[in-house]
Motif scaffolding. Structure first.
Motif, PDB file in Angstrom:
ATOM      1  N   TYR A  41       0.686  -1.172   0.058  1.00  0.00           N
ATOM      2  CA  TYR A  41       0.120   0.054  -0.004  1.00  0.00           C
ATOM      3  C   TYR A  41       0.972   1.101  -0.011  1.00  0.00           C
ATOM      4  O   TYR A  41       1.862   1.354   1.008  1.00  0.00           O
ATOM      5  N   ALA A  42       0.615   2.155  -0.881  1.00  0.00           N
ATOM      6  CA  ALA A  42       1.281   3.479  -1.091  1.00  0.00           C
ATOM      7  C   ALA A  42       0.321   4.677  -0.798  1.00  0.00           C
ATOM      8  O   ALA A  42      -0.747   4.674  -1.666  1.00  0.00           O
ATOM      9  N   ASN A  43       0.773   5.738  -0.157  1.00  0.00           N
ATOM     10  CA  ASN A  43       0.051   7.056  -0.292  1.00  0.00           C
ATOM     11  C   ASN A  43       0.891   8.194  -0.471  1.00  0.00           C
ATOM     12  O   ASN A  43       2.029   8.229   0.395  1.00  0.00           O
ATOM     13  N   GLY A  44       0.674   8.948  -1.442  1.00  0.00           N
ATOM     14  CA  GLY A  44       1.627  10.058  -1.553  1.00  0.00           C
ATOM     15  C   GLY A  44       0.980  11.349  -1.762  1.00  0.00           C
ATOM     16  O   GLY A  44      -0.440  11.292  -2.094  1.00  0.00           O
ATOM     17  N   ARG A  45       1.513  12.582  -1.406  1.00  0.00           N
ATOM     18  CA  ARG A  45       0.880  13.778  -1.578  1.00  0.00           C
ATOM     19  C   ARG A  45       1.929  14.773  -2.046  1.00  0.00           C
ATOM     20  O   ARG A  45       3.007  14.804  -1.303  1.00  0.00           O
ATOM     21  N   GLN A  46       1.852  15.788  -2.615  1.00  0.00           N
ATOM     22  CA  GLN A  46       2.665  16.594  -3.178  1.00  0.00           C
ATOM     23  C   GLN A  46       2.162  18.143  -2.989  1.00  0.00           C
ATOM     24  O   GLN A  46       1.056  18.571  -3.663  1.00  0.00           O
ATOM     25  N   VAL A  76       1.574  27.229  -6.913  1.00  0.00           N
ATOM     26  CA  VAL A  76       1.662  27.420  -5.327  1.00  0.00           C
ATOM     27  C   VAL A  76       0.498  27.491  -4.693  1.00  0.00           C
ATOM     28  O   VAL A  76      -0.594  28.118  -4.860  1.00  0.00           O
ATOM     29  N   GLY A  77       0.252  26.399  -3.568  1.00  0.00           N
ATOM     30  CA  GLY A  77      -0.937  26.416  -2.859  1.00  0.00           C
ATOM     31  C   GLY A  77      -1.871  25.287  -3.398  1.00  0.00           C
ATOM     32  O   GLY A  77      -2.649  24.740  -2.580  1.00  0.00           O
ATOM     33  N   SER A  78      -1.404  24.704  -4.544  1.00  0.00           N
ATOM     34  CA  SER A  78      -2.208  23.577  -4.880  1.00  0.00           C
ATOM     35  C   SER A  78      -1.746  22.251  -4.188  1.00  0.00           C
ATOM     36  O   SER A  78      -0.342  22.224  -4.090  1.00  0.00           O
ATOM     37  N   GLN A  79      -2.433  21.093  -4.315  1.00  0.00           N
ATOM     38  CA  GLN A  79      -1.794  19.896  -3.833  1.00  0.00           C
ATOM     39  C   GLN A  79      -2.340  18.849  -4.529  1.00  0.00           C
ATOM     40  O   GLN A  79      -3.524  18.688  -5.109  1.00  0.00           O
ATOM     41  N   ALA A  80      -1.355  17.864  -4.915  1.00  0.00           N
ATOM     42  CA  ALA A  80      -1.955  16.559  -5.551  1.00  0.00           C
ATOM     43  C   ALA A  80      -1.811  15.253  -4.516  1.00  0.00           C
ATOM     44  O   ALA A  80      -1.065  15.356  -3.641  1.00  0.00           O
ATOM     45  N   LYS A  81      -2.787  14.300  -4.713  1.00  0.00           N
ATOM     46  CA  LYS A  81      -2.775  13.234  -3.923  1.00  0.00           C
ATOM     47  C   LYS A  81      -2.683  11.991  -4.591  1.00  0.00           C
ATOM     48  O   LYS A  81      -3.561  11.865  -5.635  1.00  0.00           O
ATOM     49  N   TRP A  82      -2.197  10.960  -4.409  1.00  0.00           N
ATOM     50  CA  TRP A  82      -2.580   9.549  -4.918  1.00  0.00           C
ATOM     51  C   TRP A  82      -2.231   8.400  -4.045  1.00  0.00           C
ATOM     52  O   TRP A  82      -1.442   8.509  -3.133  1.00  0.00           O
ATOM     53  N   ASN A  83      -2.769   7.130  -4.276  1.00  0.00           N
ATOM     54  CA  ASN A  83      -2.491   6.150  -3.437  1.00  0.00           C
ATOM     55  C   ASN A  83      -2.626   4.815  -4.421  1.00  0.00           C
ATOM     56  O   ASN A  83      -3.260   4.790  -5.439  1.00  0.00           O
ATOM     57  N   ALA A  84      -2.023   3.975  -4.063  1.00  0.00           N
ATOM     58  CA  ALA A  84      -2.058   2.588  -4.748  1.00  0.00           C
ATOM     59  C   ALA A  84      -2.123   1.517  -3.748  1.00  0.00           C
ATOM     60  O   ALA A  84      -1.573   1.517  -2.569  1.00  0.00           O
ATOM     61  N   LEU A  85      -2.876   0.248  -4.347  1.00  0.00           N
ATOM     62  CA  LEU A  85      -2.719  -0.947  -3.667  1.00  0.00           C
ATOM     63  C   LEU A  85      -2.456  -2.203  -4.508  1.00  0.00           C
ATOM     64  O   LEU A  85      -3.179  -2.207  -5.532  1.00  0.00           O
TER      65      LEU A  85
END
Length: 387
Positions: free
Chosen positions: A279-284, A290-299
């Motif tokens: 399981y992986a969980n990432g965020r940038q 500036v101020g934006s955010q990206a999220k991703w996850n995987a299994l």
């Protein structure tokens, strides 16, 4: 008479050593000269390697929609990691691939100084090459010095990431194709790492490095922190957790903090059957602006069964949710199902046959006629030889 006896003894004394030397000479002359392997074994240096060649055929071009062609790292352009080199927008992918020819030289004593060198040549080399080392068909995948004392081992240089169930080294994986979460996570880091074996059940890891796949200082300026924890409460189960945090590139103009958590659990039912989950969980932060955010996850879920010394089978199911289109060209949810059969031709050589089915929530996969689809299939044959 006495003089005759004395002369006889003197003559005998002069002959005996010659006879002894003549008797010993053939034995000494027939002793084989030490081989390179003998010299390396005596010095504690281990040398090994492997060859990875395959044929892969796909129902699509092997590219994502809206991309001009394959890009380094399997990022954005290729719809697969490693197994679609040279994909073009006008042809279904069908190719023999020289993936990896790898050499590993190491000396890793339980006490004292050592070192590890891993060179990778072939089509995969450009994909795993760190920023600062170019993208040629030869990559210095790992190169580090080590020092071990008691339960503590410290390494410094370039080394493989802690994150993920799959590895760059082909023989370590059960499937031919790699999961998306392998390709869209980190490959290697350059820095320092300390590993402390607290007991047979707990191992602690901490390190500092230049970031994801960066061999030298970059515009991110700060360092990435690496933390790892391996728990083995009993022989049937282990859990390896890793965490990375540091400044990484968002888009070409923005740098923000990236956090990445990965957990790999292994359940060993018997010497023939095991199950693995990753399981992986990432965020940038500041991903696009500036101020934006990206999220991703995987299994990813794996099942591996060894029928006998010759035959085995492996199955992988993966779900990758790229919520904001940060790791792939656009926001999408990807799933894949992969079945692989392995046949051991010899103790050091395995043939693998694989079929894989990929699906996206959007028309992500480019076809050779320019149309788009939500799914793609592939079949492959791979040969892995170890030496």
């Amino acid at each position: 008479m006495k003089r005759h006896l004395l002369n006889t003894l003197i003559l005998a004394a002069s002959i005996v050593p010659s006879v002894v030397m003549a008797a010993d000479a053939p034995a000494n002359m027939n002793m084989p000269a030490p081989t390179v392997s003998d010299i390396l074994d005596a010095s504690g240096i281990a040398v090994s390697g492997y060859l990875d060649v395959a044929y892969n055929k796909m129902s699509s071009t092997g590219l994502f929609v809206g991309t001009a062609g394959p890009l380094p790292g399997g990022f954005l352009g290729n719809s697969r990691i490693f197994d679609t080199p040279g994909a073009t927008a006008t042809h279904k992918f069908s190719s023999f691939n020289l993936h990896q020819a790898a050499l590993i030289v190491s000396k890793m004593p339980k006490e004292g100084a050592g070192g590890y060198l891993n060179l990778t040549a072939g089509q995969d080399a450009a994909t795993i090459a760190s920023a600062g080392l170019g993208t040629s068909n030869l990559d210095v995948t790992q190169a580090y010095a080590s020092y071990a004392t008691g339960a503590l081992t410290v390494i410094g240089g370039k080394f493989a990431t802690l994150a993920g169930a799959e590895l760059i080294t082909t023989p370590s994986n059960k499937n031919y194709s790699r999961a998306w979460m392998f390709g869209w996570g980190p490959y290697t880091h350059t820095g320092a790492r300390a590993t402390y074996v607290a007991s047979d059940k707990i191992t602690l890891i901490a390190g500092l490095n230049n970031g994801w796949d960066q061999v030298k200082h970059s515009s991110t300026s700060t360092k990435t922190t690496e933390l790892g924890f391996i728990l083995t409460p009993f022989s049937m189960f282990s859990l390896a957790t890793s965490y990375y945090q540091g400044k990484e590139m968002g888009n070409v103009a923005v740098v923000g903090t990236r956090r990445y958590l990965d957990m790999v659990g292994t359940i060993t039912v018997s010497d023939k059957l095991n199950f693995v989950f990753d399981y992986a969980n990432g965020r940038q932060k500041d991903a696009v602006t500036v101020g934006s955010q990206a999220k991703w996850n995987a299994l990813a879920l794996y099942a591996n069964y060894q029928f006998n010394d010759t035959w085995r089978a492996s199955y992988r199911h993966e779900a990758f949710d790229d919520k904001d289109g940060f790791r792939s060209p656009f926001a999408q949810k990807l799933t894949s199902n992969t079945a692989t059969v392995g046949y051991a031709v010899a103790q050091n050589m395995e043939l693998r046959g694989e079929v894989r089915f990929d699906k996206s929530t959007v028309n992500a996969f480019l076809q050779n006629d320019g149309s788009t689809k939500k799914n793609q299939t592939s079949s492959a044959i791979q040969a892995v030889y170890k030496f």
